[in-house]
Design an enzyme around this catalytic site. Structure first.
Site, mmCIF file in Angstrom:
data_model
loop_
_atom_site.group_PDB
_atom_site.id
_atom_site.type_symbol
_atom_site.label_atom_id
_atom_site.label_comp_id
_atom_site.label_asym_id
_atom_site.label_seq_id
_atom_site.Cartn_x
_atom_site.Cartn_y
_atom_site.Cartn_z
ATOM 1 N N ASP A 12 0.851 -1.201 0.000
ATOM 2 C CA ASP A 12 0.000 0.000 0.000
ATOM 3 C C ASP A 12 0.880 1.242 0.000
ATOM 4 O OD1 ASP A 12 -2.368 -1.473 -0.098
ATOM 5 O OD2 ASP A 12 -2.373 -1.775 2.066
ATOM 6 N N LYS A 34 0.937 -7.993 -2.687
ATOM 7 C CA LYS A 34 -0.428 -7.566 -3.004
ATOM 8 C C LYS A 34 -0.410 -6.135 -3.537
ATOM 9 C CE LYS A 34 -3.777 -6.402 0.091
ATOM 10 N NZ LYS A 34 -4.520 -5.256 -0.457
ATOM 11 N N ASP A 61 -5.465 -6.959 -5.831
ATOM 12 C CA ASP A 61 -6.601 -6.801 -4.906
ATOM 13 C C ASP A 61 -7.432 -5.573 -5.289
ATOM 14 O OD1 ASP A 61 -8.268 -7.121 -2.708
ATOM 15 O OD2 ASP A 61 -6.890 -6.100 -1.332
ATOM 16 N N LEU A 62 -8.224 -5.728 -6.357
ATOM 17 C CA LEU A 62 -9.037 -4.593 -6.816
ATOM 18 C C LEU A 62 -10.484 -4.723 -6.339
ATOM 19 C CD1 LEU A 62 -7.618 -4.151 -10.434
ATOM 20 C CD2 LEU A 62 -6.881 -3.088 -8.303
ATOM 21 N N LYS A 63 -10.802 -5.815 -5.695
ATOM 22 C CA LYS A 63 -12.138 -6.036 -5.098
ATOM 23 C C LYS A 63 -13.246 -5.627 -6.077
ATOM 24 C CE LYS A 63 -10.607 -5.489 -0.312
ATOM 25 N NZ LYS A 63 -9.256 -4.903 -0.473
ATOM 26 N N ASP A 66 -19.346 -5.223 -9.820
ATOM 27 C CA ASP A 66 -20.065 -4.511 -10.878
ATOM 28 C C ASP A 66 -21.005 -5.519 -11.529
ATOM 29 O OD1 ASP A 66 -20.736 -2.670 -12.992
ATOM 30 O OD2 ASP A 66 -18.778 -1.725 -12.734
ATOM 31 N N ILE A 67 -21.602 -5.169 -12.661
ATOM 32 C CA ILE A 67 -22.495 -6.126 -13.326
ATOM 33 C C ILE A 67 -21.650 -7.280 -13.886
ATOM 34 C CG2 ILE A 67 -24.273 -4.398 -13.835
ATOM 35 C CD1 ILE A 67 -23.221 -4.373 -16.741
ATOM 36 N N PRO A 68 -22.267 -8.457 -14.077
ATOM 37 C CA PRO A 68 -21.493 -9.650 -14.457
ATOM 38 C C PRO A 68 -20.566 -9.450 -15.655
ATOM 39 C CG PRO A 68 -23.723 -10.293 -13.865
ATOM 40 C CD PRO A 68 -23.693 -8.785 -13.826
ATOM 41 N N THR A 120 -12.428 -6.790 6.836
ATOM 42 C CA THR A 120 -11.957 -6.928 8.228
ATOM 43 C C THR A 120 -12.010 -5.599 8.990
ATOM 44 O OG1 THR A 120 -9.747 -6.792 7.262
ATOM 45 C CG2 THR A 120 -10.484 -8.958 7.968
ATOM 46 N N ARG A 181 -2.230 -8.836 13.104
ATOM 47 C CA ARG A 181 -1.358 -8.021 13.940
ATOM 48 C C ARG A 181 -0.714 -8.884 15.025
ATOM 49 N NH1 ARG A 181 -2.356 -5.060 10.336
ATOM 50 N NH2 ARG A 181 -2.981 -2.866 10.378
ATOM 51 N N GLN A 190 -8.158 -1.375 11.307
ATOM 52 C CA GLN A 190 -8.729 -2.719 11.265
ATOM 53 C C GLN A 190 -9.595 -2.965 12.498
ATOM 54 O OE1 GLN A 190 -8.716 -4.567 8.784
ATOM 55 N NE2 GLN A 190 -6.803 -4.490 7.640
ATOM 56 N N GLY A 210 0.123 -5.633 5.905
ATOM 57 C CA GLY A 210 0.528 -4.382 5.273
ATOM 58 C C GLY A 210 1.418 -3.561 6.185
ATOM 59 N N ARG A 211 0.803 -2.558 6.812
ATOM 60 C CA ARG A 211 1.572 -1.569 7.580
ATOM 61 C C ARG A 211 2.553 -2.133 8.604
ATOM 62 N NH1 ARG A 211 -3.982 1.589 8.145
ATOM 63 N NH2 ARG A 211 -4.583 -0.600 7.946
#
Ligand code: C5P
Length: 235
Positions: A12, A34, A61-63, A66-68, A120, A181, A190, A210-211
């Site tokens: 990130d 990631k 990791d674009l999560k 949207d429509i199919p 999370t 963590r 989180q 991440g951090r």
């Protein structure tokens, strides 16, 4: 649950320069990387290709949600970048997930599709405020059911729900757990957090960190601490 490194480091960072500076500091340590929204929006698909060309396994990791048709096409584009794994939201529903799976199968793509269940960062109160009246675990199980029926390779959930997923679906689905963590770490934004050891004991295949690693004074040492904790037996 796996012989390879369980750590997926969340890159990130706001740009490629800072990302490369970080990667230089962990050179030689095996982990997956990631790429999330911040870095992807800043540097674009070419950066993902660059990382995969350098031999990194990239978790994109674009999560997607949207429509199919849109999600299926986006999955194909992501697979063409060489991503090892990518995310889409299970709450996009059965048709969206099935369309994504069909797109991957048609093109013989090897990119793994992982469905995000409940973020999370959401606690029970926040879940209620967006209309989800069940417990986080019940929501995760319901969303995992939709995802696994649509033949997703696995799911993202917190460690708190991983055991329930394993109990119900056994060893097959891949479980990726963020919100990790060590006891003395800052929780940041989180909510449903847990330790690497508990993640391992609960059946997670991978932990996303991440951090605590990217912002550490010594990222290599931090990563080793997470690995040691993952493998330790004492609570
Ligand atoms: O810095 P930290 O360890 O909290 O980063 C966690 C990473 O995992 C972030 O990149 C975040 O986008 C991602 N993530 C998450 N919760 C999910 C899915 C992904 O925190 N449910």
């Amino acid at each position: 649950m796996t012989d390879e490194s369980p750590i997926i480091v969340a890159l990130d960072f706001p740009n490629a320069k800072l990302t490369h500076a970080f990667l230089d500091r962990i050179r030689g340590r095996h982990c997956k990387l990631k790429v999330g929204l911040e870095l992807f929006i800043a540097e674009g698909p070419g950066f993902v290709e660059q990382l995969t060309r350098q031999g990194h396994q990239v978790f994109l990791d674009l999560k997607l949600h949207d429509i199919p048709n849109t999600v299926a096409s986006a999955c194909k584009s992501a697979a063409n970048l060489g991503a090892w794994m990518m995310t889409l939201h299970a709450s996009g529903g059965n048709e969206m997930l099935q369309a994504a799976h069909a797109a991957m199968s048609e093109g013989d793509h090897v990119t793994k599709l992982i469905a995000v269940t409940v973020l999370t960062s959401l606690d029970q109160q926040q879940l209620h405020s967006i209309g989800m009246q069940s417990s986080a675990e019940e929501c995760v199980i319901q969303l995992a059911k939709v995802a696994l029926q649509a033949k997703m390779d696995g799911i993202v959930c917190s460690v708190h729900e991983a055991q329930a997923v394993r109990r119900r679906w056994g060893l097959q689905p891949m479980i990726v757990t963020p919100g990790i963590r060590l006891r003395d770490d800052n929780k940041d934004d989180q909510s449903r957090i847990s330790t690497p050891q508990t993640a391992n004991e609960s059946g997670a295949n991978y932990i996303v960190v991440g951090r605590p690693i990217t912002q550490a004074k010594d990222p290599m040492y931090a990563m080793d601490q997470y690995l040691t904790h993952w493998a330790s037996n004492d609570s």
